[in-house]
Write a protein that holds these residues in place. Structure first.
Motif, PDB file in Angstrom:
ATOM      1  N   THR A  72       0.832  -1.195   0.000  1.00 48.39           N
ATOM      2  CA  THR A  72       0.000   0.000   0.000  1.00 48.39           C
ATOM      3  C   THR A  72       0.867   1.246   0.000  1.00 48.39           C
ATOM      4  N   THR A  73       1.914   1.231   0.817  1.00 44.95           N
ATOM      5  CA  THR A  73       2.934   2.270   0.863  1.00 44.95           C
ATOM      6  C   THR A  73       4.289   1.575   0.753  1.00 44.95           C
ATOM      7  N   LYS A  74       5.358   2.343   0.897  1.00 46.79           N
ATOM      8  CA  LYS A  74       6.696   1.741   0.808  1.00 46.79           C
ATOM      9  C   LYS A  74       6.954   0.763   1.940  1.00 46.79           C
ATOM     10  N   TYR A 116     -11.116   5.455  -6.473  1.00 48.90           N
ATOM     11  CA  TYR A 116     -10.824   6.290  -5.317  1.00 48.90           C
ATOM     12  C   TYR A 116      -9.715   5.622  -4.496  1.00 48.90           C
ATOM     13  N   GLY A 117      -8.739   6.393  -4.074  1.00 45.82           N
ATOM     14  CA  GLY A 117      -7.675   5.855  -3.230  1.00 45.82           C
ATOM     15  C   GLY A 117      -6.471   5.396  -4.025  1.00 45.82           C
ATOM     16  N   ASN A 118      -5.494   4.836  -3.296  1.00 45.40           N
ATOM     17  CA  ASN A 118      -4.238   4.399  -3.894  1.00 45.40           C
ATOM     18  C   ASN A 118      -4.420   3.116  -4.704  1.00 45.40           C
ATOM     19  N   ARG A 130       6.079  -6.934  -8.497  1.00 42.32           N
ATOM     20  CA  ARG A 130       4.949  -6.211  -7.918  1.00 42.32           C
ATOM     21  C   ARG A 130       4.052  -5.694  -9.033  1.00 42.32           C
ATOM     22  N   LYS A 131       2.809  -6.163  -9.056  1.00 42.89           N
ATOM     23  CA  LYS A 131       1.897  -5.752 -10.114  1.00 42.89           C
ATOM     24  C   LYS A 131       0.669  -5.106  -9.500  1.00 42.89           C
ATOM     25  N   GLU A 132       0.081  -4.171 -10.252  1.00 43.54           N
ATOM     26  CA  GLU A 132      -1.076  -3.423  -9.766  1.00 43.54           C
ATOM     27  C   GLU A 132      -2.303  -4.323  -9.689  1.00 43.54           C
ATOM     28  N   GLU A 133      -3.200  -3.942  -8.799  1.00 43.71           N
ATOM     29  CA  GLU A 133      -4.448  -4.687  -8.613  1.00 43.71           C
ATOM     30  C   GLU A 133      -5.180  -4.851  -9.949  1.00 43.71           C
ATOM     31  N   SER A 183     -16.493   8.061   3.866  1.00 43.73           N
ATOM     32  CA  SER A 183     -15.616   9.014   3.180  1.00 43.73           C
ATOM     33  C   SER A 183     -15.120  10.116   4.097  1.00 43.73           C
ATOM     34  N   SER A 184     -15.887  10.462   5.135  1.00 48.44           N
ATOM     35  CA  SER A 184     -15.433  11.498   6.060  1.00 48.44           C
ATOM     36  C   SER A 184     -14.216  11.054   6.855  1.00 48.44           C
ATOM     37  N   LYS A 185     -13.999   9.732   6.934  1.00 52.38           N
ATOM     38  CA  LYS A 185     -12.822   9.169   7.612  1.00 52.38           C
ATOM     39  C   LYS A 185     -11.762   8.762   6.595  1.00 52.38           C
ATOM     40  N   ASN A 186     -11.896   9.279   5.365  1.00 49.40           N
ATOM     41  CA  ASN A 186     -10.937   8.994   4.292  1.00 49.40           C
ATOM     42  C   ASN A 186     -10.793   7.494   4.013  1.00 49.40           C
ATOM     43  N   HIS A 187     -11.893   6.782   4.198  1.00 49.65           N
ATOM     44  CA  HIS A 187     -11.939   5.350   3.879  1.00 49.65           C
ATOM     45  C   HIS A 187     -10.891   4.544   4.642  1.00 49.65           C
ATOM     46  N   LYS A 188     -10.540   4.968   5.825  1.00 56.81           N
ATOM     47  CA  LYS A 188      -9.628   4.172   6.645  1.00 56.81           C
ATOM     48  C   LYS A 188     -10.313   2.869   7.046  1.00 56.81           C
ATOM     49  N   ILE A 189      -9.505   1.868   7.313  1.00 60.50           N
ATOM     50  CA  ILE A 189     -10.039   0.554   7.647  1.00 60.50           C
ATOM     51  C   ILE A 189     -10.607   0.566   9.063  1.00 60.50           C
ATOM     52  N   GLU A 190     -11.744  -0.091   9.234  1.00 53.04           N
ATOM     53  CA  GLU A 190     -12.348  -0.211  10.548  1.00 53.04           C
ATOM     54  C   GLU A 190     -11.450  -1.028  11.480  1.00 53.04           C
TER      55      GLU A 190
END
Length: 252
Positions: A72-74, A116-118, A130-133, A183-190
């Motif tokens: 998801t990130t480095k 939407y999103g990374n 490493r390949k994209e979704e 979306s108000s929580k920037n789609h963070k995981i629960e």
């Protein structure tokens, strides 16, 4: 002579008792300084086992340098917590068939086809690096714009990659399923969202589903040891239980 012999035996015994710990400590110090793991200690931590061999319908990505956590990130990623085995119905293994199957268990493509999103990447150990979704689907709450509602209020979603490189051409789908906030929580995981997202996907697959005149039901095998449990390298620091669900989807 007897006294000399007795003294020599006593000296030898003392050396045998006290010399071994000193050598062991020196060896341990050399191991620490060299960075090598002492013999007898496990190579994997946090519940992870060595790569699985001779698996049917999928190939452990770790055999060829891959992993069960995407990028998801480095530094951090999300767990690949569901596999659709290549022992499944051939229609589901094709991309279009998989999309139709995903609709049958309650997912749909992103709202208006907009992303939407990374973009996440994954290394499935199949020689493609490493390949994209390949696919990102969201929970489909109701007809027409059901996945748009998920983008607003949050819900279940998944990303999928197909293991199809020359080093591991199993044809299996590797899936990262999770439950996200609105979306108000920037789609963070629960909290516990990775385990919950996986379980929602699996429960619906095992229960049986249908779409466009086609019916399916999945058999489930649970595997542990393929990824660490806890939050090591996991995005948002959310812990996972380390379990992966292997699904074999049958067409009825």
């Amino acid at each position: 002579m007897h006294l000399i012999a007795l003294l020599l035996l006593t000296h030898t015994f003392v050396l045998s008792v006290f010399a071994s710990p000193v050598v062991s400590e020196q060896q341990s110090l050399q191991v620490i300084l060299s960075g090598h793991r002492p013999p007898g200690l496990p190579e994997y931590e946090n519940g992870e086992n060595p790569p699985a061999e001779d698996t049917e319908g999928w190939i452990d990505p770790r055999l060829n340098g891959g992993r069960f956590i995407d990028f998801t990130t480095k530094k951090f990623g999300e767990p690949l917590n569901v596999i659709i085995s290549s022992l499944s119905d051939p229609f589901v293994l094709e991309e279009e068939g998989f999309r139709i199957y995903a609709r049958s268990i309650g997912y749909f493509k992103e709202c208006l086809g907009l992303h939407y999103g990374n973009i996440h990447e994954a290394d499935l150990g199949d020689g493609l690096g490493r390949k994209e979704e390949h696919i990102l689907f969201r929970q489909h709450y109701f007809p027409i714009f059901g996945s748009c509602w998920e983008s607003l209020r949050g819900g279940h979603h998944f990303r999928a990659w197909r293991q199809n490189g020359t080093l591991a051409n199993s044809g299996a789908w590797f899936i990262g399923a999770s439950l996200e906030k609105d979306s108000s929580k920037n789609h963070k995981i629960e909290d516990d969202g990775y385990n919950l997202g996986r379980d929602w996907f699996v429960e619906r697959a095992a229960m049986g589903s249908h779409w466009s005149g086609m019916w399916w039901r999945a058999d489930v095998e649970w595997r542990t040891g393929l990824m660490p449990s806890g939050n090591k390298s996991i995005n948002h620091g959310i812990p996972v239980d380390g379990r992966v669900a292997i699904l074999t989807v049958h067409r009825l």
